[in-house]
Scaffold this motif. Structure first.
Motif, short mmCIF file in Angstrom:
data_model
loop_
_atom_site.label_atom_id
_atom_site.label_comp_id
_atom_site.label_asym_id
_atom_site.label_seq_id
_atom_site.Cartn_x
_atom_site.Cartn_y
_atom_site.Cartn_z
N HIS A 442 40.06 20.64 -5.76
CA HIS A 442 39.59 19.78 -4.98
C HIS A 442 38.57 19.06 -5.71
CE1 HIS A 442 37.10 23.40 -4.51
NE2 HIS A 442 37.91 24.05 -4.62
N GLY A 443 37.78 18.29 -5.04
CA GLY A 443 36.86 17.52 -5.59
C GLY A 443 35.46 18.28 -6.08
N GLY A 444 35.10 19.54 -5.40
CA GLY A 444 34.21 20.12 -5.83
C GLY A 444 34.40 20.96 -7.28
N ALA A 445 35.56 21.58 -7.40
CA ALA A 445 35.82 21.98 -8.63
C ALA A 445 35.85 21.03 -9.74
CB ALA A 445 37.29 22.59 -8.47
N VAL A 446 36.56 19.70 -9.35
CA VAL A 446 36.64 18.71 -10.48
C VAL A 446 35.19 18.44 -10.94
CG1 VAL A 446 37.03 16.12 -10.84
CG2 VAL A 446 38.74 17.78 -9.54
N ARG A 447 34.12 18.12 -9.97
CA ARG A 447 32.69 18.03 -10.53
C ARG A 447 32.24 19.18 -11.39
NH1 ARG A 447 28.01 15.17 -8.58
NH2 ARG A 447 26.08 16.41 -9.15
N ILE A 448 32.30 20.25 -10.78
CA ILE A 448 31.75 21.36 -11.71
C ILE A 448 31.96 21.55 -13.06
CG2 ILE A 448 31.26 23.90 -11.60
CD1 ILE A 448 31.34 23.71 -8.55
N TYR A 449 33.51 21.44 -12.78
CA TYR A 449 34.08 21.78 -14.31
C TYR A 449 34.00 20.45 -15.25
CZ TYR A 449 37.50 23.18 -17.73
OH TYR A 449 38.21 23.51 -19.01
N ASN A 450 33.99 19.30 -15.07
CA ASN A 450 33.80 18.30 -15.67
C ASN A 450 32.45 18.00 -16.38
OD1 ASN A 450 36.41 16.68 -16.20
ND2 ASN A 450 36.63 17.01 -13.97
N LEU A 451 31.58 18.55 -15.23
CA LEU A 451 29.97 17.97 -15.61
C LEU A 451 29.63 19.08 -16.62
CD1 LEU A 451 27.66 16.26 -15.00
CD2 LEU A 451 27.14 17.50 -12.97
N CYS A 452 30.02 20.37 -16.32
CA CYS A 452 29.58 21.59 -17.26
C CYS A 452 30.41 21.29 -18.63
CB CYS A 452 29.84 23.04 -16.73
SG CYS A 452 28.96 23.39 -15.14
N ARG A 453 31.47 20.86 -18.76
CA ARG A 453 31.95 20.60 -19.86
C ARG A 453 31.50 19.69 -20.53
NH1 ARG A 453 37.87 17.94 -19.80
NH2 ARG A 453 36.74 16.39 -18.95
N GLU A 454 30.93 18.41 -20.10
CA GLU A 454 30.25 17.32 -20.75
C GLU A 454 28.88 18.11 -21.38
OE1 GLU A 454 31.00 14.30 -21.64
OE2 GLU A 454 32.85 14.39 -21.07
N LEU A 455 28.22 18.89 -20.52
CA LEU A 455 26.85 19.45 -20.95
C LEU A 455 27.17 20.74 -21.81
CD1 LEU A 455 25.29 19.04 -17.62
CD2 LEU A 455 24.42 17.79 -19.70
N SER A 456 28.28 21.47 -22.11
CA SER A 456 28.56 22.62 -22.81
C SER A 456 27.85 22.49 -24.16
CB SER A 456 29.83 23.27 -22.69
OG SER A 456 30.76 22.38 -23.24
N HIS A 457 28.15 21.45 -24.97
CA HIS A 457 27.45 21.42 -26.23
C HIS A 457 26.07 21.60 -26.36
CE1 HIS A 457 27.02 17.20 -24.97
NE2 HIS A 457 26.23 17.14 -25.93
N ARG A 458 25.32 21.36 -25.32
CA ARG A 458 24.00 21.74 -25.45
C ARG A 458 23.31 22.54 -24.37
NH1 ARG A 458 21.55 15.50 -24.14
NH2 ARG A 458 23.44 14.87 -22.63
N VAL A 459 24.03 23.09 -23.55
CA VAL A 459 23.65 24.12 -22.34
C VAL A 459 24.46 25.35 -22.51
CG1 VAL A 459 23.37 24.35 -20.08
CG2 VAL A 459 22.87 22.23 -21.06
#
Length: 834
Positions: A442-459
Motif C-alpha cells: 500500500h502507499g504507506g509502505a511504498v513511501r517508507i521503503y523507497n525514501l529510506c532506500r534513497e537515504l540509506s547511503h548516508r543514514v
C-alpha cells in the motif's frame, strides 16, 4: 396448545417492539474460542444462508470466520462483551442465538449471554461438535453428563497415578540391587509426584487460580550476581535420562567440563543449533533453544514459547524458552545454582526465571519448516510445582524478571542479517512503523521503503515495525535498507480508552514501548521517527531523543469528511477525539513532516508549531521502475488501485461500481474494470460493514488481492480511475499512474496536494456524471490519452522522483537533529555508554 403458544409468541413480539426492539433479522453467535466460533457460524450459514450473523467473541476470530459474519464484536472482558451484545442486539430481531459450551475455562458471562437475548431462542454447541436446543431438560442432561465426565476423568487420573506408583515401587522393591534407603527415597518421590498430580488436577478444576495470581505472589527485586566472564570454548552435550530431573548429573558435568556451552537435551536426537551463533556472541545470552510450540493468546504462568510460529532464521527473546534442546552458558548455569526438583520443565522454569531476574537473556529460534508447529499445550503439573517451589523459597519468590515486556516472545528479528551501526558521523535514525515497509502492499509502505532506500547511503536506519496477522517478513529485502529490523506482534488487547480515537487505543503495545526505550538507550539515535498519526503517542517512550512525526495525512481532516458523509453522533465524536489527539501530539514533536504544503500550513496552525521545524516532504514515485509501457489487449480497461484496509478506498470502489461503471457501460459496454484491493481485501470489506458479496459483482469487474508488481497491470490499462470521495494527504497511486504515462480521471480530493492542472496532467471531475463522461472520452480517444499521459510522466520526472524528495528529507533531518550541537552530545553519549 399450539394455538396458545402462537398467541404468546405474538404477544411477546408485540411487547418487545413497543419497548424499542428493532425489526432487522440477525443471528448471534457467542464464541469463547476461535474454532468454536467458526463451527457455530458455519452451522448457521448452512441452516439459514440469508440471515446476517453477528459474532461476539473474547478472542481473535479466524479470518474465514470474519468473512462469513456481517459484524464482529471483540472484547477481552466477557462481562463487557455480554453487556455490549445486549445493547447492539436490542436494535435487531434475533432469530436465534448460539452459545459455545466446548470446554473452555471461564468466560461464563459470554456462555450465559444467549439466554438473555430476546426472544430467547438458544442453540448450544457442545464439546463434541454437536448442537442441541437449550431447553431446561437438555441443559440439565448436558450438565449432568459433563459433571460425570469430569469426575471420571479425575478418578482415572488418580487411579493412574496410584497404579504408576505401585508398579514403580514394586519394581524397585523386586530389584535385588536396590538398597532399602533407595527404595524409601523412590517411594517418597512417587508419593510427591502423586500428590503433585492430584493438586494440579484440583487447581485445573478451579481454572488455575495460581496462574492468574502468580504475578501478585512474586516480588520485584532483581537477582544481583557477580559478573560472570565467558570461559572456555565448544559445546558439551548432556542427555536427560528418564522423566525425573537429573540435577546431580547436570551439575557434575558442568563443574568437570571446560566447555563454554552445555547442550541439554531430553531425547536421543541432537540439534546443535548451528544458526544460534550470532546470539551466542552476545555477552548477556544465557540460553538458546529451538522452537517447539507457539504460545498464541494463551494465558501462561510465564512466556515459555514465542507468540507465533517463527520463520526459518528468525529468533525471538522469550523469558523461559523451554524445549527438548537447550544450549545454555555453563558458567551462568553454575552461578544460578542448579535447582533440586522432580520435573525437568519445572527446573528450567526456575533457571530461566532467575536468569531473567539477573538481566540475562534467553532466545527461541525458528525451525526450517514450521507449518506443523502446534500451539503450546498446558503443563499443569510443572506449573504447579514451580509455584510451590516459589512459595517455599523466599529467595526465589522475591525475584522479578527484568524487561518482561521485551521477553514475551512477540519481538522477532533475524540475527544473522543484522548489521551493527557504525561509529561514524552518519545520522542514526530509529524508525517506528505500524506495519512492515515491505512488501509494497500500500502507499504507506511504498513511501517508507523507497525514501529510506534513497537515504540509506548516508543514514543508518533501525526499523521497528508492527506485524499484521499472516504477514511473512522478508528480512533480506528489509536489511537492504535497515541495519537492524525488529518486528513486533501484538499479543495484548488493551482496554478501550474512550478518550482516544479507536485506532489509537487499539494500537497500544507495552512491548513496543519497551523496545523503543531499550533501542534508544542502546543505539543513542540522533532521531526517533514515528510514522503515522495514530502512533504519535509512542513518542514519550524515548523522551530524551529528538523526535520526528511523519503525517501521511492530517488525520482529523479525513475523519471530518467521514463524519460529514455519515452525520451520525458516533462519527462526529470520533472526529473530535482525533482533533484533540492530533493537536496535542503535533506540538510535542521537535519536527513534523507533511506530504503537501496545504497539510504543512494546517499542521502549523493546529499544532501551534514553529514553521522552521515543520517540513513538506512529498510522496514520490520510483521513476526508473515505473515507466510508460503499453500492452496489447482486446478490451478497454479502467484500472483502480486502492487497498481495502483503508476505508476511503472502500468508499471509492463503491462509487466506482455503483455510480460510475453503469454510466460507462451505457456508452462502452465492452469496457472492463480491473481493481487491485490489497491483502485480505475480502476480510477488510466485511470489517467495514459491506454486505455485497464481491463474487457476485458484474463479470466485467475483476478484483485482485495483493499484487507485488503492478507494472503489467498499468501497461494493460487504458485509463486510471481515482474516484475518492474522502481522502487526506496525497495519493501514491496517482503518482505511479503518472510515472507509467497513463491518463487519469480523479476527483478533486483524489489528487489534492499534488499541484496538478485539470485537463492538462489529468482530468479532475467533481460529480459522478462528469467523472463517467471523462472516462468515456478518454477510452475512445487514444491520441488524447497518450498526450495527457506524456504530460503526467514529465511532471513525475520533474517533481516527484524519490531522489529529489530524499534530499529535502535529509536537510530536514539535519535541521531537527541540530548537527552543530550533535557532535558534542554524541561524545557525551559515548562516554556515558562506556
Amino acid at each position: 396448545m399450539l394455538h396458545l403458544k402462537g398467541r404468546l409468541r405474538s404477544q411477546l413480539q408485540s411487547w418487545l417492539r413497543r419497548a424499542g426492539k428493532g425489526e432487522k433479522k440477525v443471528a448471534s453467535v457467542f464464541g469463547a474460542s476461535a474454532p468454536a466460533s467458526h463451527l457455530a457460524v458455519l452451522h448457521l450459514r448452512d441452516g439459514a444462508p440469508g440471515v446476517p450473523i453477528w459474532l461476539f467473541t473474547a478472542v481473535e476470530p479466524l479470518p474465514e470466520t470474519e468473512a462469513l459474519c456481517e459484524r464482529v464484536f471483540r472484547n477481552k472482558s466477557p462481562l463487557s462483551l455480554a453487556a455490549e451484545a445486549q445493547s447492539q442486539l436490542w436494535r435487531c430481531w434475533v432469530a436465534i442465538s448460539v452459545g459455545t459450551w466446548t470446554g473452555e475455562r471461564g468466560a461464563w458471562p459470554l456462555k450465559l449471554a444467549p439466554f438473555l437475548i430476546p426472544p430467547f431462542r438458544v442453540l448450544i454447541l457442545n464439546r463434541h461438535g454437536g448442537f442441541f436446543s437449550a431447553t431446561p431438560s437438555n441443559i440439565f442432561v448436558y450438565c449432568a453428563r459433563a459433571s460425570r465426565d469430569a469426575i471420571e476423568l479425575a478418578w482415572a487420573g488418580v487411579r493412574e497415578a496410584i497404579h504408576t506408583a505401585h508398579v514403580r515401587a514394586r519394581d524397585r522393591i523386586d530389584s535385588a540391587r536396590v538398597r532399602r534407603r533407595d527404595v524409601y527415597r523412590g517411594l517418597r518421590k512417587l508419593a510427591a509426584a502423586t500428590g503433585l498430580r492430584v493438586l494440579a488436577t484440583l487447581l485445573r478444576w478451579t481454572f488455575n487460580p495460581h496462574v492468574r495470581f502468580f504475578r501478585h505472589l512474586h516480588g520485584d527485586q532483581p537477582l544481583m550476581l557477580e559478573a560472570v566472564e565467558p570461559e572456555g570454548e565448544g559445546v558439551v552435550p548432556f542427555t536427560q535420562s528418564g522423566p525425573h530431573w537429573d540435577a546431580d548429573g547436570l551439575e557434575n558435568l558442568a563443574r568437570s567440563s571446560d566447555a563454554r556451552w552445555v547442550l541439554w537435551r531430553s531425547g536421543i536426537g541432537a540439534d546443535f543449533l548451528p544458526d544460534a551463533e550470532p546470539l551466542l556472541a552476545e555477552e548477556r545470552t544465557f540460553a538458546v533453544s529451538r522452537q517447539l510450540h507457539f504460545r498464541g493468546w494463551k494465558a501462561l504462568l510465564a512466556p515459555t514459547a514465542p507468540f507465533r510460529r517463527l520463520q526459518a532464521g528468525e529468533a525471538s527473546r522469550v523469558l523461559a524458552p523451554v524445549s527438548e534442546t537447550i544450549l545454555v552458558d555453563r558458567k551462568k548455569l553454575l552461578a544460578l545454582g542448579i535447582p533440586r526438583c522432580s520435573m525437568p520443565g519445572t527446573a528450567w522454569l526456575i533457571l530461566f526465571w532467575k536468569a531473567a531476574a539477573a538481566g540475562w537473556r534467553s532466545y527461541s529460534i525458528g525451525r526450517r519448516s514450521a507449518e506443523h508447529l502446534a500451539e503450546q499445550p498446558e503443563f499443569p503439573i510443572q506449573d504447579t510445582e514451580f509455584v510451590l517451589q516459589a512459595l517455599g523459597d523466599s529467595s526465589l519468590r522475591r525475584l522479578c524478571p527484568r524487561q518482561e515486556d521485551l521477553s514475551r516472545g512477540n519481538i522477532c528479528f533475524a540475527p544473522s542479517l543484522a548489521t551493527p551501526t557504525r561509529d561514524s558521523d552518519r545520522l542514526k535514525v530509529l524508525l517506528v512503523s505500524p506495519f512492515l515497509p515491505f512488501p509494497l502492499a500500500h502507499g504507506g509502505a511504498v513511501r517508507i521503503y523507497n525514501l529510506c532506500r534513497e537515504l540509506s547511503h548516508r543514514v543508518d536506519f533501525t526499523l521497528i515495525a508492527m506485524r499484521e496477522a499472516n504477514d511473512q517478513v522478508d528480512y533480506a529485502r528489509l536489511h537492504q535498507v535497515f541495519r537492524e529490523v525488529h518486528v513486533v506482534d501484538k499479543d495484548e488487547r488493551p482496554p478501550h480508552n474512550n478518550a482516544l480515537p479507536s485506532q489509537v487505543s487499539a494500537s497500544e503495545s507495552s512491548s513496543l514501548r519497551a523496545l523503543i526505550a531499550q533501542l534508544s538507550q542502546k543505539l543513542t539515535p540522533d532521531l526517533l521517527q514515528i510514522e503515522f498519526t495514530h502512533f504519535a503517542g509512542f513518542r514519550d517512550s524515548a523522551p530524551g531523543v529528538p523526535a520526528l512525526l511523519v503525517e501521511h495525512d492530517i488525520t482529523f481532516s479525513l475523519y471530518r469528511q467521514l463524519a460529514e458523509a455519515d452525520s451520525s453522533p458516533a462519527a462526529w465524536k470520533e472526529y473530535e477525539r482525533w482533533l484533540a489527539f492530533e493537536r496535542q501530539w503535533l506540538g510535542a514533536y521537535e519536527g513534523v513532516w507533511t506530504v503537501s504544503e496545504e497539510d504543512r500550513v494546517r499542521a502549523i496552525e493546529e499544532g501551534k508549531r514553529d514553521g522552521e521545524r515543520t517540513f513538506t516532504v512529498a510522496n514520490g514515485v520510483d521513476i526508473d521502475r515505473f515507466r510508460p509501457a503499453e500492452a496489447v489487449t482486446d478490451s478497454q480497461e479502467i484500472f483502480y488501485v486502492g487497498s481495502f484496509r483503508h476505508l476511503p478506498n472502500v468508499i471509492g470502489f463503491e462509487n466506482l461500481y455503483q455510480q460510475i461503471m453503469p454510466r460507462v457501460w451505457a456508452k462502452s459496454p465492452n469496457a472492463r474494470l480491473r481493481v487491485v484491493a490489497g491483502p485480505d481485501h475480502e476480510s477488510f470489506w466485511k470489517r467495514f460493514g459491506r454486505q455485497q458479496d464481491l463474487r457476485t459483482l458484474d463479470p466485467r469487474i475483476e478484483i485482485h488481492g495483493f499484487v507485488e508488481d503492478l507494472r503489467p497491470l498499468y501497461a494493460r490499462a487504458s485509463v486510471v480511475a481515482v474516484p475518492l470521495e474522502v481522502s487526506a494527504g496525497t495519493n501514491i497511486k496517482v503518482l505511479e499512474a503518472m510515472a507509467c504515462g497513463k491518463a487519469i480521471v480523479s476527483t478533486p480530493v483524489g489528487c489534492a496536494g499534488l499541484g496538478l492542472d485539470n485537463d492538462y496532467h489529468l482530468a479532475i471531475r467533481r460529480d459522478w456524471h462528469g467523472f463517467s463522461e471523462a472516462l468515456c472520452d478518454v477510452l475512445v480517444a487514444p491520441k488524447a490519452r497518450s498526450t495527457m499521459g506524456a504530460r503526467a510522466r514529465r511532471a513525475a520526472e520533474n517533481y516527484f522522483s524519490w531522489t529529489a524528495i530524499a534530499e529535502r528529507a535529509y536537510e530536514s533531518y539535519q535541521a531537527i537533529a541540530d548537527r552543530s550541537a550533535l557532535t558534542g552530545r554524541s561524545k557525551d553519549r559515548s562516554k556515558s555508554a562506556a
